[in-house]
Design a protein around this motif. Structure first.
Motif, short mmCIF file in Angstrom:
data_model
loop_
_atom_site.label_atom_id
_atom_site.label_comp_id
_atom_site.label_asym_id
_atom_site.label_seq_id
_atom_site.Cartn_x
_atom_site.Cartn_y
_atom_site.Cartn_z
N GLU A 40 -2.59 -2.40 -4.65
CA GLU A 40 -1.24 -1.97 -4.29
C GLU A 40 -1.29 -0.63 -3.55
OE1 GLU A 40 -2.37 0.22 -7.80
OE2 GLU A 40 -2.40 -1.93 -7.40
N LEU A 41 -0.32 -0.38 -2.69
CA LEU A 41 -0.36 0.80 -1.82
C LEU A 41 0.33 2.02 -2.44
CD1 LEU A 41 0.31 -0.94 1.62
CD2 LEU A 41 -1.87 -0.30 0.59
N ASP A 42 0.63 1.96 -3.75
CA ASP A 42 1.27 3.11 -4.41
C ASP A 42 0.36 4.33 -4.39
OD1 ASP A 42 3.29 1.38 -4.93
OD2 ASP A 42 2.86 1.14 -7.07
N ASN A 43 -0.94 4.09 -4.52
CA ASN A 43 -1.91 5.19 -4.45
C ASN A 43 -2.16 5.50 -2.98
OD1 ASN A 43 -4.19 6.85 -4.42
ND2 ASN A 43 -5.10 5.84 -6.20
N PRO A 44 -1.84 6.73 -2.53
CA PRO A 44 -1.92 7.05 -1.10
C PRO A 44 -3.30 6.90 -0.48
CG PRO A 44 -0.79 8.79 -2.33
CD PRO A 44 -1.38 7.87 -3.33
N ILE A 45 -4.36 6.83 -1.29
CA ILE A 45 -5.70 6.71 -0.72
C ILE A 45 -5.89 5.36 -0.05
CG2 ILE A 45 -6.91 5.78 -2.74
CD1 ILE A 45 -8.16 8.54 -0.32
N PHE A 46 -5.20 4.33 -0.55
CA PHE A 46 -5.38 2.99 0.02
C PHE A 46 -4.72 2.85 1.40
CE2 PHE A 46 -5.92 1.91 -4.63
CZ PHE A 46 -7.30 1.86 -4.55
N PRO A 47 -3.50 3.33 1.60
CA PRO A 47 -2.96 3.34 2.96
C PRO A 47 -3.80 4.17 3.92
CG PRO A 47 -1.20 3.74 1.39
CD PRO A 47 -2.49 3.73 0.62
N ALA A 48 -4.38 5.28 3.42
CA ALA A 48 -5.23 6.13 4.28
C ALA A 48 -6.46 5.36 4.73
CB ALA A 48 -5.63 7.40 3.52
N LEU A 49 -7.09 4.64 3.81
CA LEU A 49 -8.26 3.82 4.16
C LEU A 49 -7.87 2.69 5.10
CD1 LEU A 49 -10.51 3.27 1.00
CD2 LEU A 49 -11.32 3.75 3.30
N ALA A 50 -6.72 2.06 4.80
CA ALA A 50 -6.26 0.94 5.64
C ALA A 50 -6.00 1.40 7.07
CB ALA A 50 -4.99 0.34 5.04
N GLN A 51 -5.48 2.62 7.21
CA GLN A 51 -5.20 3.14 8.55
C GLN A 51 -6.49 3.35 9.34
OE1 GLN A 51 -2.42 6.40 8.71
NE2 GLN A 51 -3.20 7.15 10.64
N VAL A 52 -7.48 3.96 8.70
CA VAL A 52 -8.76 4.20 9.38
C VAL A 52 -9.42 2.87 9.77
CG1 VAL A 52 -11.11 5.07 9.07
CG2 VAL A 52 -9.17 6.42 8.28
N ILE A 53 -9.45 1.93 8.83
CA ILE A 53 -10.08 0.63 9.08
C ILE A 53 -9.32 -0.13 10.17
CG2 ILE A 53 -10.54 -1.64 8.07
CD1 ILE A 53 -11.18 -0.12 5.42
N GLY A 54 -7.98 -0.11 10.08
CA GLY A 54 -7.15 -0.80 11.07
C GLY A 54 -7.35 -0.25 12.47
N GLN A 55 -7.40 1.06 12.59
CA GLN A 55 -7.60 1.69 13.90
C GLN A 55 -8.97 1.36 14.47
OE1 GLN A 55 -6.79 5.82 13.03
NE2 GLN A 55 -4.63 5.66 13.59
N ALA A 56 -10.00 1.39 13.61
CA ALA A 56 -11.37 1.11 14.06
C ALA A 56 -11.48 -0.35 14.53
CB ALA A 56 -12.36 1.39 12.95
N LEU A 57 -10.82 -1.25 13.83
CA LEU A 57 -10.84 -2.66 14.23
C LEU A 57 -10.12 -2.87 15.56
CD1 LEU A 57 -10.16 -4.37 10.79
CD2 LEU A 57 -12.23 -4.64 12.16
#
Length: 344
Positions: free
Chosen positions: A66-83
Motif C-alpha cells: 500500500e502507498l500509505d508509507n511514503p517510501i513506496f511512492p518514492a521508489l515507484a517514481q524512480v522506477i517508473g521514470q527509469a523505465l
C-alpha cells in the motif's frame, strides 16, 4: 517559441540552433546531444513533438505494498521514470489490505503481456511464504527483480539496502550521544529485513556498548509498520527505561514521538528517536527527524537495469545487490538525559 528554445538550450547545455535541429528531426546531431535535449524537454515540462516520442517497448509491472508509507511512492517514481526513459510503460499494481493479493496482481499483469515485473517488499521478504510462486512465474517466461528482501530459494536478482549497516549507523550515533539504553521498534519477525535489522542492532549494541545479544533482546519490540505500530512499540520501550528508540520506518518513528509526548516527554531532550527511509517531507516534521536514508535512487535504477538485462536475454547475476544507507542527523536526537539509577 524563442524563449522556450533558450530555456531548453540552457538546460541541455547546447545552442538554440542545436535544439531547433533536434525538435525538427534534422540530422547532424550526436545521439548523446539529442538525448540531452529530449531530457531537457522532460525536465522543463514541455511535451515532446509527436515524431520524437519513443514507441513503447512494452509494459513492465511494478507491484508494491500500500502507498500509505511514503517510501513506496518514492521508489515507484524512480522506477517508473527509469523505465520510461528506456521506452517501457510502467504499470503500477498496489496491494491494499483486503484488496488484491500479490498472486492476483501478478496474474493480472501476466495476462496483459508484461515484459517483466519488479516486486517491492513482496512475499519474497516473508520467510514463511511459499517461494515456488516465483519458480512458476519464471517457467512462464516472465523476467522479474525483487526489491527489499531475499531468499536463497529464488533464482533472481535482488536489490536491498544494507539493513545491518543501517543499525550500526543508528546505534553508533546514539552511543556517541551517551545513550546506553537503546530500543529497537520494528515489524513482524518473519520478514527478512526485520531479521537483518535485529542482527545488526544486536551486533552494534555488543560492539559499542558491551550489551550481550540476550540482554538486548528485551530492548526489541515488534509491531506494525504504521504510525500506530510505532506508538505502541515505543510506549513499551519507554516503559523499559529506553532513552532512545530506533524505528524501522519513518512512520513508526512519528508514532514513537507521539508516544513520548503522551507520556509528557520531550523529543529529543528526554528521549531520542531515529527513523528509517528518509521519506519525502520527513525533514519538516516537529522535530525534523533524524533517520537512516534508504538509497532509493540507486536501488530503483539498479532494479530497472537488472530487469532490462533479464528482458534482453543477458540475465543479471542471481545474487543480491546491496546498497549502503546513510545517517541523516536532524533534530530528533540529542545527548542522553540524566536519569535516576532505577530507570537506567
Amino acid at each position: 517559441m524563442t524563449a522556450r528554445l533558450a530555456d531548453i538550450a540552457a538546460q541541455a547545455g547546447v545552442s538554440e540552433a542545436t535544439v531547433s535541429r533536434v525538435l525538427n528531426g534534422k540530422p547532424g546531431v550526436a545521439a548523446a546531444t539529442r538525448e540531452s535535449v529530449l531530457a531537457a524537454l522532460d525536465v522543463l515540462g514541455y511535451e515532446r513533438p509527436v515524431r520524437l516520442r519513443q514507441r513503447s517497448a512494452g509494459l513492465v509491472g511494478l507491484i508494491t505494498p500500500e502507498l500509505d508509507n511514503p517510501i513506496f511512492p518514492a521508489l515507484a517514481q524512480v522506477i517508473g521514470q527509469a523505465l520510461t526513459r528506456q521506452g517501457y510503460t510502467p504499470v503500477l499494481a498496489t496491494q491494499t489490505p483486503g484488496g488484491s493479493t500479490e498472486d492476483e496482481l501478478t496474474e493480472m499483469l501476466v495476462d496483459r503481456g508484461v515484459s517483466g515485473i519488479i516486486f517491492v517488499s513482496g512475499l519474497h521478504a516473508d520467510t514463511t511464504a511459499d517461494m515456488q510462486r516465483y519458480d512458476r512465474l519464471r517457467a512462464q517466461g516472465v523476467p522479474y527483480v525483487l526489491v527489499n528482501g531475499f531468499s536463497p530459494k529464488v533464482q533472481a536478482p535482488f536489490v536491498s539496502p544494507d539493513d545491518q549497516a543501517a543499525m550500526h549507523l543508528a546505534v553508533t550515533h546514539l552511543a556517541a550521544l551517551g545513550h546506553t539504553r537503546i530500543g529497537l521498534a520494528l515489524g513482524p519477525r518473519r520478514f527478512v529485513p526485520v531479521l537483518r535489522k535485529i542482527e545488526g542492532f544486536q551486533h552494534a549494541m555488543a560492539e559499542r556498548l558491551g550489551v550481550a545479544p540476550e540482554e538486548s533482546e528485551e530492548l526489541i519490540q515488534h509491531s506494525l509498520y504504521t504510525l500506530e505500530g510505532g506508538q505502541a512499540a515505543a510506549a513499551g520501550l519507554i516503559g523499559r527505561g529506553c532513552t532512545a528508540v530506533v524505528c524501522a520506518s519513518d512512520m513508526m518513528a512519528l508514532g514513537a514521538i507521539r508516544a513520548a509526548r503522551q507520556q509528557g516527554l520531550h523529543v529529543p531532550k528526554d528521549i531520542s528517536v531515529v527513523g528509517f527511509d528518509d521519506s519525502p517531507l520527513i525533514a519538516f516534521t516537529d522535530p525534523p527527524l533524524t533517520t537512516i536514508r534508504q538509497p532509493v535512487q540507486a536501488m530503483g535504477q539498479a532494479s530497472v537495469r537488472a530487469l532490462l538485462e533479464e528482458i534482453g536475454g543477458t540475465p543479471a547475476p542471481h545474487s543480491e545487490f546491496v546498497f549502503m544507507p546513510e545517517l541523516v542527523v536532524r533534530g530528533s536526537t540529542a545527548s542522553s538525559p540524566t536519569r535516576p539509577a532505577a530507570d537506567a
